[in-house]
Design a protein around this motif. Structure first.
Motif, short mmCIF file in Angstrom:
data_model
loop_
_atom_site.label_atom_id
_atom_site.label_comp_id
_atom_site.label_asym_id
_atom_site.label_seq_id
_atom_site.Cartn_x
_atom_site.Cartn_y
_atom_site.Cartn_z
N UNK A 32 0.82 -1.21 0.00
CA UNK A 32 0.00 0.00 0.00
C UNK A 32 0.85 1.26 0.00
N UNK A 33 2.06 1.19 0.55
CA UNK A 33 2.92 2.36 0.64
C UNK A 33 4.16 2.22 -0.24
N UNK A 34 4.08 1.33 -1.23
CA UNK A 34 5.25 1.07 -2.07
C UNK A 34 5.73 2.32 -2.78
N UNK A 35 4.78 3.19 -3.19
CA UNK A 35 5.17 4.39 -3.92
C UNK A 35 5.98 5.36 -3.06
N UNK A 82 7.24 8.58 -12.37
CA UNK A 82 6.47 7.60 -13.14
C UNK A 82 6.37 6.27 -12.38
N UNK A 83 7.49 5.79 -11.86
CA UNK A 83 7.48 4.52 -11.13
C UNK A 83 6.59 4.62 -9.89
N UNK A 84 6.65 5.76 -9.21
CA UNK A 84 5.82 5.96 -8.02
C UNK A 84 4.33 5.97 -8.38
N UNK A 85 3.98 6.61 -9.51
CA UNK A 85 2.59 6.62 -9.96
C UNK A 85 2.08 5.22 -10.24
N UNK A 111 3.25 2.29 -8.97
CA UNK A 111 3.14 1.54 -7.72
C UNK A 111 1.96 2.01 -6.88
N UNK A 112 1.66 3.28 -6.96
CA UNK A 112 0.54 3.83 -6.19
C UNK A 112 -0.78 3.16 -6.58
N UNK A 113 -0.88 2.73 -7.84
CA UNK A 113 -2.10 2.04 -8.30
C UNK A 113 -1.86 0.54 -8.41
N UNK A 114 -0.86 0.04 -7.68
CA UNK A 114 -0.61 -1.40 -7.57
C UNK A 114 -0.23 -2.04 -8.91
N UNK A 115 0.48 -1.29 -9.76
CA UNK A 115 0.99 -1.82 -11.03
C UNK A 115 2.46 -2.15 -10.85
N UNK A 116 2.84 -3.38 -11.13
CA UNK A 116 4.22 -3.81 -10.96
C UNK A 116 5.15 -3.07 -11.92
N UNK A 117 6.34 -2.73 -11.43
CA UNK A 117 7.34 -2.05 -12.28
C UNK A 117 8.48 -3.01 -12.63
#
Length: 678
Positions: A479-482, A521-524, A526-532
């Motif tokens: 949930x706080x990955x970003x 971009x990576x933070x955006x 992860x914020x929506x639970x999309x793997x980078x």
């Protein structure tokens, strides 16, 4: 190829030549001296290494040196039996060293063989075998210790990698030494056999081919054979001793000479005791008093000198320590060190200490390692080191999870109970302490061991406290990955990608996009639970759209569309349709008309009353979709997707907002609700 590599190859070829082609006696003299010199170098190097891995090539070197010595033995044997001569060096050893006495030389040779074979080789072989076994047995424990230090923040990822490599090298080294010590043993046996063969066949050849008498043949060939044996066994003894030194050395701060003198003279008082014993030996025995008195005086003087040095060093050490402590209290760095904030902290009350204490069966450290690996695979992010510590300010069974020093989640555990979550149909016979499952907020019960089996039969999901904590910690990090992917973490990911895709990375950064823009971009995502994890695909899109706009929110939308296959797989099953709610055309137009365009980017500026109504209707439809057992997904056009997400992210974070371009054409989509506006 350099001169060093060429010299080694030439040496191996020379060994083969010695086995096949007869060499002149001058060449034999040179090779014998080289053999002795090489043995001296090897034993001196082994004495000056601080740990065995500094001489990691030793097992292979041992094989080559043994083969060289055996090849030399073959050449000297050929020369002795064929020409009754073996060069100046062997002749010198046969006449000068052993005084020309065959019997004395033979006895000296036998003593060297016994020392080498029975004492040194046998001991080195046993130490190598035990060292290899214990090193392999200790590997799992050492690996877990490294993981524990890494998770506790005591070492970095690079230090952990270096330690793991060192453990693997140690295992390989001791395994190799276990086999290489057999070469030394075989060399000693071969030395005995070669001497016996030379003596017997030399006697026969001297009598048959050269017409010598028995005495003359025995004297000539035996003298040369014993000289040859001494010449070969002295280097062999040195190499065997080096083998014993290498396998018995433990890692230390100095070489053998340093450690030997430091530890042997670590107790100066004992030198006085030894001096007294030697002096009394001269008094009460016929040994000359002059000899014992001189040695006793030397020991006593050495003890006095070492004791004075030790006392002086102790006084000097106390003074700097006191000054250092005072300096630290006054130093501004003493305060600066307190400013460091850990990215992730897990704190718990004293009642939960068994959870993290391996001596009490706790496996939390191992679970944290697995969490970091799992999130690396699922989300493609490098989870920072998780600091685990107890906190006496918490309740005994309480724990909290902190991000950047701020508490973001917490809970309570009952270590001697299990958490049971209902399948939907309550069973009144299952009783326990009511609680809330911390990761997903579901109602649950803490039940005892005696009710665990009954709850499982009733369809309850039963988990132990460590699993509850692991799941909660995993979900909180997701949930706080970003928040955890900053510029430093982004640089690590970019550097890792550059190893495989250097051209792609160079096209993206540092021009046209800096680390901060890539991190956004990576933070955006992860914020929506999309793997980078699929960084190559992300960077391909950044390379294409990065030069066109500096609005990273818009670039993120293009990246999401390039990851359509991944996003589709995340939300849709191949066998079942994807149930969604959609925005009506009027609702999308309402959102699009409320978008304000500025030179710094676009943002949604909808009337508060209209936005409140839209959020309420989305929430109502999402709740209905959740009641059907599906993940709430809101589907809209690409033009308004990011603005709709910005509108509902704080109110309904569990609702996933997708655009039509983010779904593969093959997926079956079924709308179960439409969000309208008046």
């Amino acid at each position: 190829m350099g001169a060093r590599e060429f010299s080694v190859l030439f040496g191996v070829i020379l060994i083969v030549i010695m086995l096949i082609i007869p060499l002149p006696t001058v060449m034999l003299d040179i090779l014998i001296i080289i053999n002795i010199s090489l043995a001296l170098v090897i034993i001196l190097v082994s004495m000056n290494t601080k740990e065995p891995l500094e001489f990691s090539i030793f097992p292979t070197l041992l094989l080559l040196v043994t083969l060289f010595r055996l090849g030399l033995n073959v050449s000297t044997t050929r020369s002795i039996l064929g020409n009754a001569e073996a060069g100046n060096v062997i002749d010198t050893f046969g006449n000068f060293v052993i005084g020309g006495s065959v019997l004395v030389g033979f006895v000296v040779f036998l003593i060297l063989i016994i020392i080498q074979f029975v004492v040194i080789v046998k001991g080195a072989e046993r130490v190598s075998e035990v060292g290899a076994r214990f090193t392999l047995d200790a590997m799992p424990g050492k690996q877990m210790s490294i993981d524990a230090d890494l998770n506790a923040g005591m070492i970095s990822e690079q230090e952990a990698k270096e330690r793991r490599e060192k453990i693997e090298q140690e295992a390989d080294f001791y395994g190799s030494m276990d086999g290489a010590s057999k070469f030394v043993k075989g060399d000693a046996i071969a030395g005995i056999v070669i001497v016996i063969i030379n003596m017997i066949f030399g006697l026969v050849i001297g009598m048959v081919e050269h017409g010598m008498g028995v005495g003359e043949a025995a004297g000539t060939y035996t003298l040369l054979t014993v000289g040859d044996g001494l010449v070969s066994q002295i280097p062999a003894l040195l190499v065997s001793t080096a083998t014993g030194i290498v396998v018995t050395r433990a890692a230390s701060e100095g070489n053998l000479g340093y450690d030997l003198t430091k530890q042997l003279f670590a107790f100066p008082t004992m030198l006085f005791v030894a001096a007294g014993a030697i002096f009394l030996l001269g008094v009460f025995t016929p040994i000359q008093m002059v000899l014992t008195t001189v040695i006793a005086a030397v020991l006593a003087s050495l003890g006095y000198f070492l004791k004075r040095t030790e006392e002086k060093a102790g006084r000097e050490e106390e003074e700097p320590e006191e000054a250092e402590e005072e300096g630290e209290m006054k130093s501004p760095e003493n305060v600066v060190n307190l400013l460091t904030i850990d990215p992730i902290e897990f704190e718990f009350g004293y009642g939960l200490i068994p959870l993290a204490d391996a001596n009490q069966g706790g496996d939390l450290l191992d679970r944290v390692v697995m969490i970091r690996r799992q999130l690396a695979l699922e989300m493609g992010m490098i989870v920072p080191v998780i600091r685990i510590r107890d906190n006496i300010q918490l309740q005994p069974n309480e724990y909290v999870i902190k991000m950047r020093g701020n508490e973001v989640a917490g809970g309570e555990l009952l270590l001697d109970h299990y958490m049971a979550m209902s399948p939907g149909v309550e069973d009144e016979s299952i009783t326990g302490v009511e609680t809330i499952e911390p990761a997903f907020g579901l109602p649950a019960l803490w039940i005892g061991e005696e009710m665990k089996e009954q709850a499982e039969l009733a369809g309850y999901t039963v988990v132990d406290p460590p699993s509850v904590v692991s799941t909660h910690l995993t979900e909180v990090i997701k949930a706080h990955a970003h928040e955890l992917v900053g510029r430093e973490e982004t640089k690590q990911l970019v550097d890792h990608l550059k190893e495989s895709y250097p051209t792609l990375v160079e096209e993206v950064t540092p021009n046209p996009l800096g680390l901060g823009e890539i991190q956004k971009v990576l933070s955006n995502l992860l914020k929506e639970n999309v793997s980078i994890r699929n960084l190559p695909a992300i960077f391909e899109t950044l390379a294409e759209y990065g030069p066109l706009t500096k609005d990273m929110t818009l670039v993120t939308e293009y990246v999401r569309q390039s990851l359509s296959r991944q996003i589709t797989k995340q939300y849709a099953s191949s066998n079942e349709p994807l149930y969604v709610i959609t925005l009506s055309g009027a609702a999308e137009k309402k959102v699009a008309d409320s978008v304000q365009h500025t030179e710094h980017g676009n943002y949604l500026a909808m009337n508060p009353e209209d936005s409140q109504k839209l959020v309420e209707r989305i929430g109502k439809e999402a709740e209905r979709l959740s009641e059907m057992g599906s993940v709430p997904v809101l589907l809209c056009s690409p033009a308004v997707r990011m603005y709709v997400y910005q509108l509902i992210e704080r109110v309904f974070p569990q609702v996933s907002v997708l655009s039509y371009n983010e779904l593969e054409p093959t997926v079956e989509v079924q709308s179960v609700g439409v969000v309208n506006v008046e």
